[in-house]
Each structure stands twice: as structure tokens, then as C-alpha cells.
Design an enzyme around this catalytic site. Structure first.
Site, PDB file in Angstrom:
ATOM      1  CB  THR A 230      35.109  37.038  41.868  1.00  0.00           C
ATOM      2  OG1 THR A 230      33.952  37.832  40.915  1.00  0.00           O
ATOM      3  CG2 THR A 230      35.357  35.606  41.464  1.00  0.00           C
ATOM      4  CG  ASP A 231      36.615  42.812  44.791  1.00  0.00           C
ATOM      5  OD1 ASP A 231      35.366  43.225  44.355  1.00  0.00           O
ATOM      6  OD2 ASP A 231      37.344  43.387  45.606  1.00  0.00           O
ATOM      7  CD1 TRP A 232      31.532  44.462  39.676  1.00  0.00           C
ATOM      8  CD2 TRP A 232      31.607  42.998  41.683  1.00  0.00           C
ATOM      9  NE1 TRP A 232      30.327  44.144  40.152  1.00  0.00           N
ATOM     10  CE2 TRP A 232      30.446  43.216  41.251  1.00  0.00           C
ATOM     11  CE3 TRP A 232      31.885  42.255  42.537  1.00  0.00           C
ATOM     12  CZ2 TRP A 232      29.099  42.782  41.806  1.00  0.00           C
ATOM     13  CZ3 TRP A 232      30.692  41.607  43.160  1.00  0.00           C
ATOM     14  CH2 TRP A 232      29.372  41.795  42.578  1.00  0.00           C
ATOM     15  N   GLY A 233      36.044  41.344  39.021  1.00  0.00           N
ATOM     16  CA  GLY A 233      37.222  41.267  38.117  1.00  0.00           C
ATOM     17  C   GLY A 233      38.282  40.370  39.009  1.00  0.00           C
ATOM     18  CB  ALA A 234      38.843  38.893  42.173  1.00  0.00           C
TER      19      ALA A 234
END
Ligand code: BGC
Length: 752
Positions: A230-234
Site C-alpha cells: 500500500t501507499d503509506w496509510g492507503a
């Protein structure tokens, strides 16, 4: 190794397997000490190593190790050089080996849908082919050092506004021809070890749980075999995401989602085989890195700084050079004006922000005949009259004024979009004030994306250095003084005004919906199809020498979509100095029945030529170069047409072209029915033959005569248009003797 990993999966408990699906902390995967499974580190990317040894964040706030800032994506793409992108990748790969970083988070390869996107400075191009080719070289370079990459942000993350929740609504064809195409070549050719899914939704589904993208397209069609992070926090719904094909959640730390995975397996909601497969994909990459560690590599900051300068030199684009104002001569009295001569703006804000070990300004390498005045303060748009007056005085006393201007940090950044394409008012005022006293002006631009240049007629030279990395000053000086011949080309169009851009009315969307109404008409595909003037076109860039193109050749003029076409041209350096040329090949479909861009770039290469040297440049084109994505067959299809292939200096200046005729060997599934139009049927050779036979059978000679008479009454165009658009069923009203049963049989024959 494969067996070892399978054995490990057998031995892992359910909880341990779930735990591997999220990070240990901000940057690392989890270790399982009991079984000797190591933890590896991921780090930003893309144009330098942002390794945070202490507290982690995804905004570039906390300290990271000293590293080298290379030219950002906007610049490296303008090199149009696969060699440069590969060298960047190799250098970063070595730095990662030295720093024990297993995966670098890049390249960032979202399409520049609008110049307003705040993160365009990191992205590569408005053109999917350039984006994909430059990324492929970068990924190959990094991975040749046994370090993984994570191309990002998959997919359709083309704005910063509400990037965490916004829904990009894109039709199938646009998705395939533009947004997926940017990733497709890289995934297929360079096989990245991982890929990062974006925050946003695509057509209603968050990318982390978009099975169509993460599994059907990425793995099943393109044979991606790494893991998705994931993108960071996605992360949205953990279990759904795992099923969709998203293996690793970052950053780590929140154990709730690991527990959700465990509970879902225990309740039978999630097949444990899905979890096993995810763990296998993760372990494959973790061991790929660990088993190929090279601890002898050192991170040589100074050596890499030299590489950063060479890459910047390769990327700088000379936009204007009236009266040969450039290159400058050491003997000229030159005034360097502007804050960025002393402290260049060389990188953008956010997660890609590098803690540069040193920064080389143009002033720091300037010769004795160069003087300096700051001219403006980039913390404000207010004119500082003292600074401006001093600059004007210096400019008046000098032979040439070189203005180092551009966009300040807060004008473009990760996290928000730009509102306009203007430079700060005080910098524009400075250019104008200097132009009032000095006619020899060169403007050096430090910016991450296109800007408007209302002052363009007042200056003789413009050099686009973009955000060129920490050695940009030295590179700029080498270009200004002709030690290096500029060879960059714009990988994005510079519009005359923001209002001219294809997404002017819609960019950013509303109510968290961003509808890509412009379709495939992104960047030059739009300007060229609309014949809309631009400030500087895609592919444009000048050199201190000139190149002639001769002897365009194709190995065949008629081909099918199963053939490969070779096309070549002889390129000669007809100037006095050595230089590099970017050979660009554009394709135009002639007389297409579809809504297609006027031109599309299909091949490019960069070559170096000595004065009078000639080289033959050859490209091979296959089906894909002529195809469009067809939404009925859900595949690439070649219309039978003439296609013009042109070598161009840019998207608006074609030098020479050739026409080839391409036909399709692919059969298009037929789906005729009573509502099919006569036009469609008659355009199909088989349809035409059947139609003529049937009509000949039912219409008596006198009826044919009657119709011909009708032809005389109404004008021919009108008759033709009416016939073209007439559905089959309407013939019942106009052709005496025709029965519905006959039409049904006719449809069956057409479809057989
Ligand atoms: C960015 C990514 C970056 C990640 C980690 C996110 O906010 O969108 O590009 O890799 O943070 O820093």
C-alpha cells in the site's frame, strides 16, 4: 529457495502469517526470529535515498541520512535517455546495498494529466510510452544491483487534492491507452519486485482492494510476480485487500488489521490459501534481497554527486536561444541574477525530500567575469525594491544577464495541487525590470512542472533546468558556457495559458469524484488533435548544433497486424559541435472512424553525433504501435487504415514521413442485429456482398429505378447519409416485398 519458502509457510502459525502482511514499523517488514525470517527495509525514492534511521514519516519531515539528490522525475524524463535513467537506477541500487535498504520506493510514474498536479515534479511525462520506457530503464538499473523497486502510485493518482479518498472515474479505453499503459511496459519488461498501490479509488473501488487492477490486470495479464504494497496509510478493508492481491500494508504498527486476517480465516470468510499465497509472494522478495546482499558496496557521496551532475546535464532543456545568445563566453561580463543562482531550488517537497550532503550552485563554480545579485526573496511574492534595484544596476553594467528564477517550494509540493501556472509576481517583475535595461537576457528556470511565460518575448534565452538535483548549479554552468551541449527534450507540453489545458474545467473534480472527461486526449494528444497552439510542445528542445534527417525507409508499405515493421532514417550532425539528438517517431491514423488522437509517440532514441557524422536510426514497430483499445473485444485492435509515420523534432514539427497500410488479422466478433445500420454492414466486405445479393433478389428493376429517381430529387449527400444511418429494420418500411423473416435470415447470415 522455493522449497524452503514452502516449508517455512508450513511451519508458520496463522498469527505469524497474518503478521507478515503488515510492517514492523514505518519502514521495515516484520521478522519471525523463531524461523530465522529476516526483516527488510523499504525507503523513498525515487530520485535519491531517503533512509530514516530515527523517527519515520511519509512527508519528509524527520531527519534522514545524508544522501545525494539526483534530478527529480520531471528532469530525468526530459533526458529522453534510457541510459541516463538506467545509470540513476544503478547508482541508487548501489546506495541501497550499502545502506541495507531492500526496496526503493520508485519510480513515480503517474501520468501528468494536468500541469496543476502538485506532484508532477516527481512524475515523468504526459505520455505513457515515455513514462514507461524511462521507468523500465530505472527499474532495470536498480534491480541489476539486487535491490527491489516499487513503481508507484498504481493507479490514477493524478491529483493531490483529496488523494486519499478521491474517486478517479475513467473509461476503459482511456485507462488502457493512457493510465495503465504508463505502467504496463515497465511491469512486463523490467519485472519490478513490488508495486505500490495508490490511495485513491478507481471507478469506485480503493486501489488497495481493486481486484481487477491488482490481480486480473497486474498478475494475470501482465505476469507481475512481486508483491503489492500500500501507499503509506492507503489500506482500507484489510481482508478485502488481501483477496484483491494487496500483500503488504505500510506503515506497520497497527495490529488490528493482522487480527482481522486471523479472524477471517478462523471464521471461514477467508481461505487460508489466499494468505499463504500472500506470504509466499512476500518471502520470495525478502529472500531475493537477503540471498543477494553485497555488503562490500560503499555509498560514495562525492562520486554519486558527480553522477548527479552528469544526469542533470543530460536532462536540461534549452527552450529558446535567439541570436545564439548561448553558449556564453568566459570573456563576457555576465550578471547572475536571482536567488537560485546562489541557492538553487533543486528538489520538491514531501516524501521524496532528500537530505543532500552538499548542494552545488551555479555561483559556486562561476568564473571571474561573473557577478551576482539576489534580485528577489522567494519566501514572498512582494517585490523587494532594494534587491531589484541592485539587480537592475548590475544587469545594466554587464554584457549579459542570466536570471535564475522559478517556482518557490510552496508553489508545488506533494499534498496539494497548484492553483495556477504563474511564477511569483516579484520574479516576473524582476525579469521585466531587467529587460528594460538589458537586451541580452537568459532565463534559467527551476520548477517542477510547466509554467506560463508572459515575458518570453523580452528574453533571448530560456533554459529549463527543472528540479535538477543537488548538482544542478554545476550542470547549468556547463550548459550556459557550452562545456556541455544541451540535449533534453520536454516530456510534457507547456501550454500558453492554464485555460488551454484539456482538464481546465474539471481538474480536481467535485465531491470526491474526478471524472476524466477528456478521455485519451491528454497533453499533446489534445493540443495536436485540436490544433491548439502551445508555448513549447512535447518533445521540444534545442541544441548548440543542428541535425538533418534523410532517407526515411520502411521495409514494407503494406502489412498486417502480425508483422513487424522496420523504419529507419539517417540523422546527420550538420553543425560545428558534437551533440545529442532525440529521434522521435509519431504515428497518425488516417481517416479513422474512431475518436483517436491525431498523433501518438511510438518510438524514441537518443544518439550522440560528432560534426558531419551520420547514423542510421532504426525502430521496429509491432501491432501495438497502430492499435487502439477496443471496448467491445476488450483488447488491442488495429483498424485497417493508412498510418502516417513521421519523424518529428517535437509534437508540432514533423520533418519527414511515410505512409504504410496496416490490416488486421484479428477477427472482430460480429454482432449484427435488426438495429445495425446499413453503413456498418456495407463497411464490412462480407456484409456488403450479402446485402447486395439479398436486395437484388427482392427489389424489382422498376423499384431500383424509383430509388434512383429519389436520388435525383434529394441531393446525393443527403441520400448517402440517410442510407448510412438507416437501421436494417427500417428497410421493411421502404422496400416493398421485404419480409421480417428475410431480415432475420439476413442477420444470421451476416453473423455467421
Ligand atoms: C507517498 C509515497 C511515499 C510514501 C512513503 C506517501 O505519502 O505518496 O510516494 O513513498 O509516502 O514515504
Amino acid at each position: 529457495m522455493q522449497n524452503k519458502i514452502k516449508e517455512l509457510i508450513e511451519e508458520l502459525t496463522l498469527e505469524e502469517k497474518a503478521s507478515l502482511c503488515s510492517g514492523k514499523d514505518f519502514w521495515r517488514t516484520k521478522a519471525i526470529d523463531r524461523l530465522g525470517i529476516p526483516s527488510i527495509m523499504l525507503a523513498d525514492g525515487p530520485h535519491g535515498l531517503r533512509k530514516q534511521a530515527g523517527i519515520g514519516d511519509h512527508l519528509g519531515v524527520n531527519e534522514s541520512i545524508q544522501a545525494v539528490c539526483f534530478p527529480a522525475g520531471c528532469a530525468i524524463a526530459s533526458s529522453f535517455s534510457r541510459d541516463a535513467a538506467r545509470q540513476l537506477g544503478e547508482t541508487l541500487g548501489n546506495e541501497c546495498q550499502a545502506e541495507n535498504v531492500g526496496i526503493i520506493l520508485g519510480p513515480a510514474m503517474n501520468i501528468k494529466r494536468s500541469p496543476l498536479c502538485g506532484r508532477n515534479f516527481e512524475y515523468l511525462s504526459e505520455d505513457p510510452f515515455v513514462s514507461s520506457e524511462i521507468s523500465t530503464a530505472y527499474v532495470n538499473g536498480v534491480q541489476s544491483k539486487n535491490i527491489g523497486t516499487s513503481p508507484k502510485h498504481f493507479l490514477a493518482n493524478n491529483q493531490e487534492f483529496h488523494r486519499m479518498t478521491s474517486n478517479s472515474i475513467i473509461d476503459e479505453r482511456t485507462l488502457r491507452e493512457i493510465y495503465l499503459a504508463s505502467f504496463e511496459g515497465t511491469i512486463k519488461q523490467a519485472k519490478p519486485w513490488s508495486i505500490m498501490n495508490s490511495y485513491n479509488k478507481l471507478n469506485g473501488t480503493y486501489l488497495c482492494e481493486n481486484k481487477e487492477m491488482l490481480t486480473d490486470v497486474l498478475r494475470d495479464e501482465w505476469e507481475f510476480n512481486g508483491f503489492v504494497v500500500t501507499d503509506w496509510g492507503a489500506m482500507n478493508e484489510r481482508v478485502r485487500a488481501l483477496v484483491a492481491g494487496c500483500e503488504l500494508e505500510m506503515p506497520g504498527g497497527n495490529l488490528d488489521n493482522d487480527k482481522e486476517i486471523v479472524a477471517a480465516v478462523q471464521s471461514g470468510e477467508l481461505d487460508e490459501a489466499v494468505l499463504n499465497q500472500a506470504v509466499e509472494r512476500l518471502l520470495n522478495i525478502i529472500y531475493k534481497f537477503m540471498d543477494n546482499r553485497n555488503e562490500s558496496v560503499i555509498f560514495d557521496l562525492d562520486a554519486d554527486h558527480e553522477i548527479a551532475r552528469r544526469l542533470a546535464e543530460e536532462s536540461i532543456v534549452l527552450l529558446k536561444n535567439d541570436e545564439g545568445i548561448l553558449p556564453l563566453k568566459e570573456s563576457q561580463a555576465v550578471a547572475y541574477i536571482g536567488q537560485y543562482a546562489k541557492s538553487p531550488r533543486y528538489q520538491g517537497g514531501g516524501s521524496s525530500h532528500i537530505n543532500s550532503h552538499k548542494v552545488e550552485s551555479a555561483l559556486s563554480v562561476a568564473g571571474p567575469n561573473v557577478t551576482f545579485a539576489q534580485g528577489f526573496d522567494d519566501c514572498t511574492e512582494e517585490i523587494n525594491h532594494d534587491l531589484q534595484l541592485e539587480a537592475v544596476r548590475l544587469a545594466r553594467e554587464s554584457d549579459v544577464a542570466v536570471l535564475f528564477v522559478g517556482l518557490p517550494d510552496n508553489f508545488e509540493s506533494e499534498g496539494y495541487d497548484r492553483k495556477h501556472l504563474k511564477m511569483p509576481a516579484n520574479q516576473v517583475a524582476l525579469i521585466e525590470a531587467v529587460a528594460a535595461v538589458q537586451k541580452n537576457i537568459v532565463v534559467v528556470l527551476h520548477n517542477g512542472s510547466a509554467i506560463e511565460m508572459p515575458w518570453i518575448e523580452k528574453v533571448k534565452g530560456v533554459v529549463e533546468v527543472y528540479l535538477g538535483g543537488q548538482a544542478v548549479g554545476g550542470a547549468t554552468a556547463n550548459i550556459l558556457y557550452g562545456k556541455v551541449n544541451p540535449s533534453g527534450r520536454l516530456a510534457e507540453s507547456f501550454p500558453l495559458r492554464l485555460e488551454d489545458t484539456p482538464t481546465y474545467l474539471t481538474f480536481g473534480g467535485e465531491k470526491d469524484k474526478s471524472i476524466y472527461t477528456e478521455g485519451v486526449f491528454v497533453g499533446y494528444r489534445y493540443y495536436s488533435s485540436k490544433n491548439q497552439a502551445v508555448l513549447f510542445p512535447f518533445g521540444y528542445g534545442l541544441s548548440y548544433t543542428s541535425f538533418a534527417y534523410n532517407n526515411i525507409q520502411v521495409d514494407k508499405n503494406v502489412l498486417t497486424d502480425r508483422d513487424t515493421l522496420s523504419i529507419s532514417v539517417d540523422v546527420t550532425n550538420i553543425g560545428d559541435v558534437a551533440g545529442k539528438e532525440v529521434i522521435q517517431l509519431y504515428m497518425s491514423p488516417k481517416g479513422s472512424q474512431l475518436i483517436r488522437p491525431n498523433i501518438e509517440l511510438k518510438a524514441f532514441d537518443k544518439i550522440e553525433l560528432q560534426p558531419n557524422e551520420t547514423r542510421t536510426v532504426m525502430f521496429e514497430l509491432d501491432k501495438r504501435a497502430f492499435a487502439y483499445w477496443d471496448t467491445e473485444i476488450h483488447g488491442w485492435f488495429v483498424e485497417e487504415l493508412d498510418y502516417e509515420l513521421s519523424f518529428g523534432r517535437s509534437a508540432t514539427e514533423m520533418i519527414d514521413s511515410v505512409i504504410v497500410h496496416v490490416s488486421s488479422m484479428q477477427t472482430f466478433p460480429k454482432n449484427y442485429n435488426l438495429n445495425s445500420t446499413m453503413g456498418d454492414i456495407m463497411a464490412d466486405p462480407k456484409g456488403k456482398a450479402i446485402m447486395e445479393q439479398v436486395m437484388g433478389g427482392v427489389m424489382s428493376d422498376s423499384e431500383v429505378e424509383k430509388m434512383n429517381k429519389a436520388d435525383d430529387v434529394v441531393n446525393e449527400e443527403m441520400m448517402a447519409a440517410m442510407m448510412e444511418g438507416m437501421p436494417l429494420r427500417q428497410l421493411l418500411s421502404f422496400v416493398p416485398g421485404l419480409k421480417k423473416e428475410m431480415l432475420i435470415q439476413l442477420v444470421a447470415a451476416l453473423n455467421s
